[in-house]
Design a protein around this motif. Structure first.
Motif, PDB file in Angstrom:
ATOM      1  N   TRP A  97     -17.832  -1.828 -11.509  1.00  0.00           N
ATOM      2  CA  TRP A  97     -18.497  -2.856 -12.929  1.00  0.00           C
ATOM      3  C   TRP A  97     -19.696  -3.819 -12.184  1.00  0.00           C
ATOM      4  O   TRP A  97     -19.672  -4.119 -11.330  1.00  0.00           O
ATOM      5  N   LEU A  98     -21.062  -3.721 -12.977  1.00  0.00           N
ATOM      6  CA  LEU A  98     -22.401  -4.780 -11.883  1.00  0.00           C
ATOM      7  C   LEU A  98     -22.657  -5.887 -13.495  1.00  0.00           C
ATOM      8  O   LEU A  98     -22.094  -5.773 -14.544  1.00  0.00           O
ATOM      9  N   PHE A  99     -21.896  -7.522 -13.121  1.00  0.00           N
ATOM     10  CA  PHE A  99     -22.777  -8.302 -13.303  1.00  0.00           C
ATOM     11  C   PHE A  99     -23.719  -8.824 -12.919  1.00  0.00           C
ATOM     12  O   PHE A  99     -24.108  -8.856 -11.981  1.00  0.00           O
ATOM     13  N   ILE A 100     -25.135  -9.640 -14.482  1.00  0.00           N
ATOM     14  CA  ILE A 100     -25.869  -9.985 -14.054  1.00  0.00           C
ATOM     15  C   ILE A 100     -24.882 -11.815 -14.253  1.00  0.00           C
ATOM     16  O   ILE A 100     -24.300 -12.073 -15.008  1.00  0.00           O
ATOM     17  N   LYS A 101     -25.269 -12.551 -13.641  1.00  0.00           N
ATOM     18  CA  LYS A 101     -25.362 -14.101 -13.170  1.00  0.00           C
ATOM     19  C   LYS A 101     -26.662 -14.471 -13.353  1.00  0.00           C
ATOM     20  O   LYS A 101     -27.435 -14.765 -12.255  1.00  0.00           O
ATOM     21  N   ILE A 102     -27.159 -15.647 -14.468  1.00  0.00           N
ATOM     22  CA  ILE A 102     -28.148 -16.347 -14.374  1.00  0.00           C
ATOM     23  C   ILE A 102     -28.301 -17.311 -14.380  1.00  0.00           C
ATOM     24  O   ILE A 102     -27.395 -18.081 -15.592  1.00  0.00           O
ATOM     25  N   THR A 103     -28.308 -18.745 -13.883  1.00  0.00           N
ATOM     26  CA  THR A 103     -28.087 -19.830 -13.247  1.00  0.00           C
ATOM     27  C   THR A 103     -28.678 -20.705 -13.735  1.00  0.00           C
ATOM     28  O   THR A 103     -30.875 -20.563 -13.366  1.00  0.00           O
ATOM     29  N   LEU A 160     -38.421 -13.946 -12.292  1.00  0.00           N
ATOM     30  CA  LEU A 160     -37.791 -15.540 -13.435  1.00  0.00           C
ATOM     31  C   LEU A 160     -37.702 -16.517 -12.923  1.00  0.00           C
ATOM     32  O   LEU A 160     -37.178 -17.291 -13.370  1.00  0.00           O
ATOM     33  N   ILE A 161     -37.740 -16.813 -11.430  1.00  0.00           N
ATOM     34  CA  ILE A 161     -37.155 -17.440 -11.027  1.00  0.00           C
ATOM     35  C   ILE A 161     -38.391 -19.188 -11.537  1.00  0.00           C
ATOM     36  O   ILE A 161     -39.181 -18.875 -11.343  1.00  0.00           O
ATOM     37  N   GLY A 162     -38.088 -20.826 -11.893  1.00  0.00           N
ATOM     38  CA  GLY A 162     -38.666 -21.423 -12.497  1.00  0.00           C
ATOM     39  C   GLY A 162     -39.061 -21.329 -13.990  1.00  0.00           C
ATOM     40  O   GLY A 162     -40.006 -22.145 -14.336  1.00  0.00           O
ATOM     41  N   LYS A 163     -38.884 -20.116 -13.880  1.00  0.00           N
ATOM     42  CA  LYS A 163     -39.188 -20.591 -15.757  1.00  0.00           C
ATOM     43  C   LYS A 163     -37.714 -20.534 -16.940  1.00  0.00           C
ATOM     44  O   LYS A 163     -36.757 -20.389 -16.527  1.00  0.00           O
ATOM     45  N   LYS A 178     -28.960  -3.046  -8.023  1.00  0.00           N
ATOM     46  CA  LYS A 178     -29.518  -4.264  -7.230  1.00  0.00           C
ATOM     47  C   LYS A 178     -30.496  -4.609  -6.518  1.00  0.00           C
ATOM     48  O   LYS A 178     -31.092  -5.955  -6.461  1.00  0.00           O
ATOM     49  N   GLY A 179     -31.176  -3.449  -6.592  1.00  0.00           N
ATOM     50  CA  GLY A 179     -32.406  -3.520  -5.603  1.00  0.00           C
ATOM     51  C   GLY A 179     -33.774  -3.890  -6.936  1.00  0.00           C
ATOM     52  O   GLY A 179     -34.770  -4.287  -6.544  1.00  0.00           O
ATOM     53  N   VAL A 180     -33.422  -3.129  -7.771  1.00  0.00           N
ATOM     54  CA  VAL A 180     -34.146  -3.080  -9.372  1.00  0.00           C
ATOM     55  C   VAL A 180     -34.297  -5.600  -9.451  1.00  0.00           C
ATOM     56  O   VAL A 180     -35.455  -6.103  -9.791  1.00  0.00           O
ATOM     57  N   ILE A 181     -32.795  -5.703  -9.269  1.00  0.00           N
ATOM     58  CA  ILE A 181     -33.081  -6.836  -9.403  1.00  0.00           C
ATOM     59  C   ILE A 181     -33.630  -8.437  -9.093  1.00  0.00           C
ATOM     60  O   ILE A 181     -34.120  -9.356  -8.906  1.00  0.00           O
ATOM     61  N   GLU A 182     -32.881  -7.469  -7.326  1.00  0.00           N
ATOM     62  CA  GLU A 182     -33.593  -8.329  -6.479  1.00  0.00           C
ATOM     63  C   GLU A 182     -35.131  -8.450  -6.856  1.00  0.00           C
ATOM     64  O   GLU A 182     -35.790  -9.045  -6.150  1.00  0.00           O
ATOM     65  N   ASP A 236     -31.489 -19.566 -10.639  1.00  0.00           N
ATOM     66  CA  ASP A 236     -31.041 -18.249  -9.646  1.00  0.00           C
ATOM     67  C   ASP A 236     -30.355 -16.754 -10.110  1.00  0.00           C
ATOM     68  O   ASP A 236     -30.285 -17.110 -11.563  1.00  0.00           O
ATOM     69  N   VAL A 237     -30.606 -15.594  -9.697  1.00  0.00           N
ATOM     70  CA  VAL A 237     -30.511 -14.633 -10.505  1.00  0.00           C
ATOM     71  C   VAL A 237     -29.860 -13.415  -9.629  1.00  0.00           C
ATOM     72  O   VAL A 237     -30.360 -13.178  -8.369  1.00  0.00           O
ATOM     73  N   GLU A 238     -28.597 -13.531 -10.069  1.00  0.00           N
ATOM     74  CA  GLU A 238     -27.172 -12.555  -9.267  1.00  0.00           C
ATOM     75  C   GLU A 238     -26.734 -11.478  -9.356  1.00  0.00           C
ATOM     76  O   GLU A 238     -26.771 -11.565 -11.289  1.00  0.00           O
TER      77      GLU A 238
END
Length: 391
Positions: free
Chosen positions: A18-24, A56-59, A46-50, A5-7
């Motif tokens: 403050w904006l943070f990216i979390k990759i699980t 990215l998912i599954g890689k 946020k839109g670009v991340i989405e 996941d990417v949040e």
């Protein structure tokens, strides 16, 4: 190991978010990074991340360079700006995962540390107390005497340098920022005698408070045109400043400013990747090169720094963010030879320390480089969610 996941996490930081990216990952390793965008659009990031999330998912998160270039290819027609900030944030979160998986700090992926402590300067010194004094629980800067007192505080607390912006003192102190906020002085961005007199009085007050051993930096941002920057830089020569900071998208204009005054010039914080920096470095348009590590990503920033080294130019990270960004920037400082100094914000929201598991260790103007795996800290997501950005 696969990306699960990417949040995007958002936190109120007073005068900016403050904006943070979390990759699980599916193995339970979580990578964090920061991609704060205070003058653009948090919703845009946020839109670009989405949009990038599905790529990215599954890689496998560990071939970071490959993923970077895949994302660059996907967004090739819209380089820079919030696109690069999002990609830089993703890159840094992936590096956090890879280093944690190996049980080492990120700098070990880049040849190991050159130094174990980094000189820092107090950023937005006076600026934050002028525009958000209630937020930080400090007295407002109503007089030049208040600025002098703050300069003495910087010295007493062991800092060797500070950076400020143009402050108009009074009952309602203000920060002169037409280049970012519009209004008075915008869009023409001219300088006048009142502004130059205000700057002179402010720098003089800081110098009385700090004495001669503390470096003083004045950040002029995008607030003037070439003519105005030259007049201000020439007026400040007598103070022997650490540097004057200028934002310019024209390397020839910046070079003209640099050649017109003896004051050192720092620039570059709003540039992206080696493509943007190349003409500035080739022309020696700046004395100090500012690099935003969280916007460019650690790998791209290292490439920019290596290119600056070829031109005998030292670099300084652009870092006015949370402690996570400070840890990321400190690891970058540890991994490069051509370091000048690291920027840190001291006055900030009361919950700044609470949103992370570790805080910077700063003593006598130097920060100890983190030694724990990854960036060296984790985010307290519960505290972040308790302070949402709603502005």
């Amino acid at each position: 190991m696969k990306i699960k996941d990417v949040e995007l996490l958002q936190c109120d930081a007073g005068w900016r978010p403050w904006l943070f990216i979390k990759i699980t990952t599916d193995e339970g390793i979580v990578g964090y990074s920061e991609c704060t965008d205070s003058h653009g659009s948090p919703l845009g990031i946020k839109g670009v991340i989405e949009n990038l999330k599905k790529h990215l998912i599954g890689k496998d998160p560990r071939p970071v360079e490959k993923i970077y270039w895949d994302l660059y290819s996907i967004t090739r027609q819209s380089p820079g700006s919030i696109i690069q900030k999002a990609i830089g944030g993703i890159e840094n979160a992936l590096l956090d995962i890879k280093a944690k998986a190996l049980g080492v700090p990120v700098y070990e992926l880049f040849g190991g540390p050159i130094r174990d402590k980094v000189q820092v300067y107090w950023s937005h010194c006076g600026t934050t107390r002028a525009r958000a004094w209630q937020m930080v629980g400090k007295d407002p800067l109503k007089t030049l005497g208040d600025i002098e007192k703050l300069g003495n505080e910087v010295k007493t607390r062991g800092f060797t340098a500070l950076k400020t912006n143009i402050i108009f003192t009074g009952e309602n102190p203000t920060v002169y920022m037409p280049g970012f906020k519009g209004g008075l002085g915008s869009p023409e961005l001219n300088v006048n005698n009142k502004i130059i007199d205000t700057i002179n009085s402010q720098i003089s007050a800081f110098r009385r408070g700090t004495g001669d051993d503390v470096g003083i930096i004045l950040d002029l941002n995008f607030n003037f045109k070439t003519e105005g920057y030259i007049k201000i830089a020439q007026a400040l020569e007598k103070y022997n400043l650490f540097w004057v900071e200028i934002d310019s998208y024209d390397p020839n204009a910046l070079l003209k400013i640099k050649q017109s005054a003896r004051t050192s010039i720092c620039s570059g914080e709003n540039l992206y990747t080696t493509r943007d920096y190349r003409p500035y470095l080739e022309k020696h348009a700046m004395d100090v090169c500012s690099i935003d590590i969280i916007w460019n990503g650690f790998i791209q920033s290292k490439k920019i720094s290596d290119m600056a080294e070829l031109y005998e130019i030292n670099v300084t990270p652009h870092n006015y963010y949370s402690h996570l960004s400070t840890f990321i920037s400190a690891q970058f400082c540890a991994a490069i030879p051509n370091l000048k100094i690291l920027e840190v914000d001291i006055d900030d929201v009361p919950w700044k320390d609470e949103i992370v598991t570790e805080v910077p260790e700063i003593r006598d103007g130097y920060m100890t480089v983190p030694q724990r795996p990854g960036w060296g800290l984790e985010l307290n997501e519960e505290v972040i969610r308790a302070h949402p950005w709603e502005k």
